[in-house]
Design an enzyme around this catalytic site. Structure first.
Site, PDB file in Angstrom:
ATOM      1  N   ASN A 115      -1.228  -4.290  12.939  1.00  0.00           N
ATOM      2  CA  ASN A 115       0.221  -4.367  12.742  1.00  0.00           C
ATOM      3  C   ASN A 115       0.943  -3.148  13.307  1.00  0.00           C
ATOM      4  O   ASN A 115       2.099  -3.228  13.689  1.00  0.00           O
ATOM      5  CB  ASN A 115       0.529  -4.476  11.244  1.00  0.00           C
ATOM      6  N   ARG A 173       8.942  -7.820   8.734  1.00  0.00           N
ATOM      7  CA  ARG A 173       8.128  -8.065   9.934  1.00  0.00           C
ATOM      8  C   ARG A 173       8.479  -7.130  11.095  1.00  0.00           C
ATOM      9  O   ARG A 173       7.617  -6.850  11.923  1.00  0.00           O
ATOM     10  CB  ARG A 173       8.277  -9.511  10.391  1.00  0.00           C
ATOM     11  N   ASP A 182       5.523   0.274  14.369  1.00  0.00           N
ATOM     12  CA  ASP A 182       5.289  -1.161  14.232  1.00  0.00           C
ATOM     13  C   ASP A 182       5.133  -1.840  15.595  1.00  0.00           C
ATOM     14  O   ASP A 182       6.075  -1.887  16.395  1.00  0.00           O
ATOM     15  CB  ASP A 182       6.482  -1.770  13.479  1.00  0.00           C
ATOM     16  N   ARG A 210     -11.022  -8.872   8.016  1.00  0.00           N
ATOM     17  CA  ARG A 210      -9.949  -8.771   7.038  1.00  0.00           C
ATOM     18  C   ARG A 210      -8.777  -8.249   7.864  1.00  0.00           C
ATOM     19  O   ARG A 210      -8.866  -7.170   8.471  1.00  0.00           O
ATOM     20  CB  ARG A 210     -10.305  -7.764   5.953  1.00  0.00           C
ATOM     21  N   ASP A 212      -5.369  -6.573   8.187  1.00  0.00           N
ATOM     22  CA  ASP A 212      -4.529  -5.703   7.362  1.00  0.00           C
ATOM     23  C   ASP A 212      -3.044  -6.030   7.533  1.00  0.00           C
ATOM     24  O   ASP A 212      -2.581  -6.322   8.636  1.00  0.00           O
ATOM     25  CB  ASP A 212      -4.789  -4.251   7.817  1.00  0.00           C
ATOM     26  N   HIS A 216       3.441  -8.254   7.264  1.00  0.00           N
ATOM     27  CA  HIS A 216       4.324  -7.530   8.184  1.00  0.00           C
ATOM     28  C   HIS A 216       4.228  -8.032   9.616  1.00  0.00           C
ATOM     29  O   HIS A 216       4.763  -7.406  10.532  1.00  0.00           O
ATOM     30  CB  HIS A 216       4.033  -6.034   8.066  1.00  0.00           C
ATOM     31  N   GLU A 248      -4.637 -10.064   4.619  1.00  0.00           N
ATOM     32  CA  GLU A 248      -4.073  -9.358   3.479  1.00  0.00           C
ATOM     33  C   GLU A 248      -2.587  -9.649   3.374  1.00  0.00           C
ATOM     34  O   GLU A 248      -1.794  -9.184   4.200  1.00  0.00           O
ATOM     35  CB  GLU A 248      -4.286  -7.842   3.589  1.00  0.00           C
ATOM     36  N   ARG A 351     -15.223 -11.292  -3.301  1.00  0.00           N
ATOM     37  CA  ARG A 351     -15.511  -9.966  -2.737  1.00  0.00           C
ATOM     38  C   ARG A 351     -15.698  -8.971  -3.882  1.00  0.00           C
ATOM     39  O   ARG A 351     -14.853  -8.865  -4.772  1.00  0.00           O
ATOM     40  CB  ARG A 351     -14.342  -9.503  -1.853  1.00  0.00           C
TER      41      ARG A 351
HETATM   42  C1  AAO Z   1       0.577   6.898   4.209  1.00  0.00           C
HETATM   43  C2  AAO Z   1       1.468   7.591   3.185  1.00  0.00           C
HETATM   44  C3  AAO Z   1       2.920   7.222   3.434  1.00  0.00           C
HETATM   45  C4  AAO Z   1       3.301   7.585   4.864  1.00  0.00           C
HETATM   46  C5  AAO Z   1       2.365   6.842   5.813  1.00  0.00           C
HETATM   47  C6  AAO Z   1       2.616   7.173   7.282  1.00  0.00           C
HETATM   48  O1  AAO Z   1       1.075   7.208   1.872  1.00  0.00           O
HETATM   49  O2  AAO Z   1       3.728   7.955   2.514  1.00  0.00           O
HETATM   50  O3  AAO Z   1       4.637   7.191   5.117  1.00  0.00           O
HETATM   51  O4  AAO Z   1       1.013   7.208   5.522  1.00  0.00           O
HETATM   52  O5  AAO Z   1       2.478   8.520   7.503  1.00  0.00           O
HETATM   53  C7  AAO Z   1      -2.620   2.781   3.374  1.00  0.00           C
HETATM   54  C8  AAO Z   1      -2.030   3.524   2.174  1.00  0.00           C
HETATM   55  C9  AAO Z   1      -0.663   4.074   2.496  1.00  0.00           C
HETATM   56  C10 AAO Z   1      -0.707   4.914   3.748  1.00  0.00           C
HETATM   57  C11 AAO Z   1      -1.161   4.002   4.877  1.00  0.00           C
HETATM   58  C12 AAO Z   1      -1.232   4.695   6.232  1.00  0.00           C
HETATM   59  O6  AAO Z   1      -1.957   2.640   1.078  1.00  0.00           O
HETATM   60  O7  AAO Z   1      -0.263   4.892   1.381  1.00  0.00           O
HETATM   61  O8  AAO Z   1       0.583   5.472   4.033  1.00  0.00           O
HETATM   62  O9  AAO Z   1      -2.495   3.547   4.569  1.00  0.00           O
HETATM   63  O10 AAO Z   1      -2.075   5.781   6.182  1.00  0.00           O
HETATM   64  C13 AAO Z   1       2.377  -2.971   1.192  1.00  0.00           C
HETATM   65  C14 AAO Z   1       1.838  -3.829   2.336  1.00  0.00           C
HETATM   66  C15 AAO Z   1       0.334  -3.950   2.322  1.00  0.00           C
HETATM   67  C16 AAO Z   1      -0.328  -2.573   2.186  1.00  0.00           C
HETATM   68  C17 AAO Z   1       0.213  -1.940   0.917  1.00  0.00           C
HETATM   69  C18 AAO Z   1      -0.408  -0.566   0.637  1.00  0.00           C
HETATM   70  O11 AAO Z   1       2.434  -5.109   2.276  1.00  0.00           O
HETATM   71  O12 AAO Z   1      -0.057  -4.542   3.536  1.00  0.00           O
HETATM   72  O13 AAO Z   1       1.630  -1.775   1.049  1.00  0.00           O
HETATM   73  N1  AAO Z   1      -1.785  -2.655   2.223  1.00  0.00           N
HETATM   74  C19 AAO Z   1      -2.538  -2.415   3.491  1.00  0.00           C
HETATM   75  C20 AAO Z   1      -3.806  -1.621   3.254  1.00  0.00           C
HETATM   76  C21 AAO Z   1      -3.463  -0.216   2.881  1.00  0.00           C
HETATM   77  C22 AAO Z   1      -2.772   0.474   4.053  1.00  0.00           C
HETATM   78  C23 AAO Z   1      -1.901  -0.414   4.825  1.00  0.00           C
HETATM   79  C24 AAO Z   1      -1.765  -1.753   4.555  1.00  0.00           C
HETATM   80  C25 AAO Z   1      -1.307   0.113   6.050  1.00  0.00           C
HETATM   81  O14 AAO Z   1      -4.605  -2.260   2.318  1.00  0.00           O
HETATM   82  O15 AAO Z   1      -4.601   0.530   2.487  1.00  0.00           O
HETATM   83  O16 AAO Z   1      -1.936   1.552   3.545  1.00  0.00           O
HETATM   84  O17 AAO Z   1      -2.293  -0.024   7.067  1.00  0.00           O
HETATM   85  C26 AAO Z   1       5.180  -4.676  -2.905  1.00  0.00           C
HETATM   86  C27 AAO Z   1       4.984  -5.602  -1.748  1.00  0.00           C
HETATM   87  C28 AAO Z   1       3.690  -5.348  -1.022  1.00  0.00           C
HETATM   88  C29 AAO Z   1       3.591  -3.888  -0.660  1.00  0.00           C
HETATM   89  C30 AAO Z   1       3.704  -3.071  -1.956  1.00  0.00           C
HETATM   90  C31 AAO Z   1       3.526  -1.576  -1.738  1.00  0.00           C
HETATM   91  O18 AAO Z   1       4.259  -4.995  -3.956  1.00  0.00           O
HETATM   92  O19 AAO Z   1       4.954  -6.924  -2.222  1.00  0.00           O
HETATM   93  O20 AAO Z   1       3.663  -6.123   0.149  1.00  0.00           O
HETATM   94  O21 AAO Z   1       2.323  -3.658  -0.043  1.00  0.00           O
HETATM   95  O22 AAO Z   1       4.980  -3.333  -2.530  1.00  0.00           O
HETATM   96  O23 AAO Z   1       4.604  -1.076  -1.054  1.00  0.00           O
HETATM   97  C32 AAO Z   1       4.701  -5.125  -8.113  1.00  0.00           C
HETATM   98  C33 AAO Z   1       5.190  -6.262  -7.254  1.00  0.00           C
HETATM   99  C34 AAO Z   1       4.507  -6.251  -5.903  1.00  0.00           C
HETATM  100  C35 AAO Z   1       4.811  -4.969  -5.274  1.00  0.00           C
HETATM  101  C36 AAO Z   1       4.226  -3.897  -6.135  1.00  0.00           C
HETATM  102  C37 AAO Z   1       4.507  -2.544  -5.581  1.00  0.00           C
HETATM  103  O24 AAO Z   1       3.353  -5.322  -8.516  1.00  0.00           O
HETATM  104  O25 AAO Z   1       4.925  -7.467  -7.916  1.00  0.00           O
HETATM  105  O26 AAO Z   1       4.944  -7.308  -5.093  1.00  0.00           O
HETATM  106  O27 AAO Z   1       4.804  -3.920  -7.429  1.00  0.00           O
HETATM  107  O28 AAO Z   1       3.648  -1.628  -6.164  1.00  0.00           O
END
Ligand code: AAO
Length: 511
Positions: A115, A173, A182, A210, A212, A216, A248, A351
């Site tokens: 992405n 997106r 992006d 998987r 990621d 988005h 994901e 998993r």
């Molecule tokens: C890091 C730093 C950032 C910095 C960035 C760039 O933490 O501060 O800006 O670097 O320098 C992982 C880490 C991130 C990290 C990133 C890059 O988790 O912290 O950022 O690597 O190093 C969204 C996405 C989902 C994503 C998830 C973490 O939709 O795809 O965030 N997961 C994958 C991977 C993950 C990885 C990435 C993607 C990026 O598994 O390991 O990030 O490659 C809502 C939305 C979700 C959203 C969440 C979190 O969820 O629905 O789509 O996920 O918010 O923002 C309730 C709601 C629920 C909500 C949730 C929020 O439960 O019902 O819908 O609250 O907590």
């Protein structure tokens, strides 16, 4: 004619839903942040002998190397390019791992980050895992190469350039997820680079991906990328096999982007599964185990054939992504029961998580140490996974997949594969039991009192060894024994103070 096209399209898309696991194996284990060398050994010495079907590996792409915070686990989700040296090892080690795991019938699934590239503030230089130069100000990634033309910023209309509102599908997106640059996957050039990366891995022998951050990416763009993928390597897979794809998408409800928008393309991670099951086992919101009698689609989940399920993942076990109800190795007693329930129940492809420990430090409910990377030496390189004489892992590696209760339930799932859920019983509270055809039976007591019941197991008569408190070894049983009479009935007693208040038996645990 129309029907023919429909059939063809349907057939095509469903082909990405098959994990291609071998020898009747059914579950995947995520060996989070393990080195390729250790995974290769684990396939041979542990996963194949214990019936694991595959491994999800951490992202193998070239990634940024960060110093503040120091080498966080999430640096691997910030690609610099598609060279294959990473924190887990070199390309040669990756290739050796894929070969050795395939040779013992354990599939490799790659966590594919397509992405985005690294964060916009990543800077300029060669602080990347293969030493490739990059410059985030110019959006220049010469090792791919990607340049400013290959990113979506022009299409994003938020003030910050980041996603600010998950209710706006265009932002989600076309803007940056937490500032990650992006990629414009509408461009055939960008799709081609993503597909080249994935194809290189397919040709090396991986069984799927998987993918990621699919929320988005536009489903149409993903379909185009998947359409460019090669069939799996015929050295290990039958001719014409399409890669297994699980996407994901965090869909807990309440957002316009839903999991179902992606489920024609491949499987989708069902995040409601772990969030709900955590709530039930914790007895939050007055939930009870007996409500699980229609667990699965009956709880509003996607169709089983589209789902990839798990109790926790690498994000939500440390507060990234979703939900306080998530059970993890930090709550081992409830966690083992929840994983046991998942593995006994027919819904979805399962998993298992395998984690590393870190020092948690909660301030106002948020773990300040949620960034800490895998057990490492002071130069930042990841430590090997040492195996203790009692088969557990050392040096901070948790190895949930080696816990007897979890490993034996992975085997249970293989033994009962394809059998219907039968003989459901509950006490209208937190005691439940069910069978799988005439091949396996599980009883769980999450009440604050004992369970003492004679239940219809559906199993052939005989004496069975409980695979939770112990297991069958030769003709002996190291745990509790259960005797099933000629009518398939057996008496179960599970004290609420047992170390693990659940019992599972199956035809291969018969003494
Ligand atoms: C890091 C730093 C950032 C910095 C960035 C760039 O933490 O501060 O800006 O670097 O320098 C992982 C880490 C991130 C990290 C990133 C890059 O988790 O912290 O950022 O690597 O190093 C969204 C996405 C989902 C994503 C998830 C973490 O939709 O795809 O965030 N997961 C994958 C991977 C993950 C990885 C990435 C993607 C990026 O598994 O390991 O990030 O490659 C809502 C939305 C979700 C959203 C969440 C979190 O969820 O629905 O789509 O996920 O918010 O923002 C309730 C709601 C629920 C909500 C949730 C929020 O439960 O019902 O819908 O609250 O907590």
């Amino acid at each position: 004619m129309k029907l023919l096209i429909l059939v063809a399209l349907f057939g095509l898309s469903l082909s990405y839903h098959n994990p291609h696991t071998k020898h009747g194996r059914t579950s995947i284990v995520h060996l989070f942040e393990w080195r390729w060398k250790d995974i290769a050994e684990e396939c041979e010495r542990y996963l194949a002998p214990n019936g694991y079907g595959g491994v999800q590996i951490s992202p193998p792409n070239e990634h940024i190397i960060l110093s503040d915070p120091w080498r966080p686990w999430w640096q691997r989700y910030q690609p610099i390019g598609y060279n294959l040296c990473s924190r887990s090892g070199t390309e040669a080690e990756l290739k050796d791992m894929i070969t050795r795991c395939n040779n013992v019938g354990v599939n490799i699934y790659v966590d594919a980050v397509i992405n985005h590239m690294c964060g916009a503030g990543g800077g300029e230089g060669k602080h990347s895992s293969c030493g490739s130069y990059f410059n985030t100000h110019a959006k220049d990634f010469p090792s791919v190469p990607f340049s400013a033309w290959d990113f979506n910023d022009g299409k994003c209309n938020t003030g910050s350039g980041d996603i600010e509102n998950y209710n706006d599908i265009y932002q989600v997106r076309d803007c940056r997820l937490v500032s990650l640059l992006d990629l414009a996957l509408e461009k055939d050039y960008v799709r081609g680079k993503a597909a080249d990366f994935m194809n290189k891995l397919i040709d090396m022998g991986v069984a799927g991906f998987r993918v990621d951050a699919c929320k988005h990416m536009w489903p149409g763009d993903l379909a185009a990328v998947y359409g460019k993928l090669n069939n799996l390597n015929t050295k290990w897979f039958s001719a014409g096999s399409r890669p297994f794809i699980y996407q994901e998408v965090i869909d807990l409800g309440g957002e316009p982007i839903t999991a179902s928008q992606y489920s024609d393309l491949g499987r989708v991670t069902e995040f409601k599964y772990g969030a709900k099951l955590g709530t039930v086992f914790r007895k939050w919101n007055n939930e009870k185990l007996y409500y699980l009698s229609n667990w699965g689609e009956g709880w509003g989940f996607m169709p089983s054939g589209n789902a990839l399920v798990f109790i926790d993942n690498h994000d939500n076990q440390r507060g990234h992504g979703a939900g306080g109800s998530i059970l993890t190795f930090w709550d081992p007693r409830l966690y083992k029961m929840a994983v046991g329930m998942m593995l006994a129940h027919p819904y979805g492809v399962t998993r298992v998580m395998s984690s590393f420990r870190w020092d948690r430090n909660f301030v106002n409910g948020k773990d300040q140490n949620d960034w800490i990377g895998p057990p490492s030496y002071s130069d930042g390189t990841t430590k090997p996974v040492p195996i203790n004489p009692d088969t557990t892992c050392g040096d901070g590696w948790v190895c949930e997949h080696r816990w007897r209760q979890i490993r034996n339930m992975v085997i249970f799932r293989n033994v009962v594969n394809g059998e219907a859920l039968v003989n459901w019983w509950d006490n209208k509270s937190n005691q439940i039991a069910f069978g799988r055809g005439s091949r396996g039976f599980i009883v769980i007591n999450n009440d604050d009192w004992n369970l003492e019941e004679t239940l219809n197991t559906g199993l052939p008569s005989g004496t069975y060894c409980d695979v939770i408190s112990g297991q069958k070894e030769g003709n002996a049983c190291t745990g509790k024994q259960v005797s099933v009479d000629g009518n398939g009935r057996a008496y179960f007693k599970i004290s609420n103070s047992d170390e693990d208040p659940f019992v599972a038996i199956h035809v291969e645990s018969k003494l």
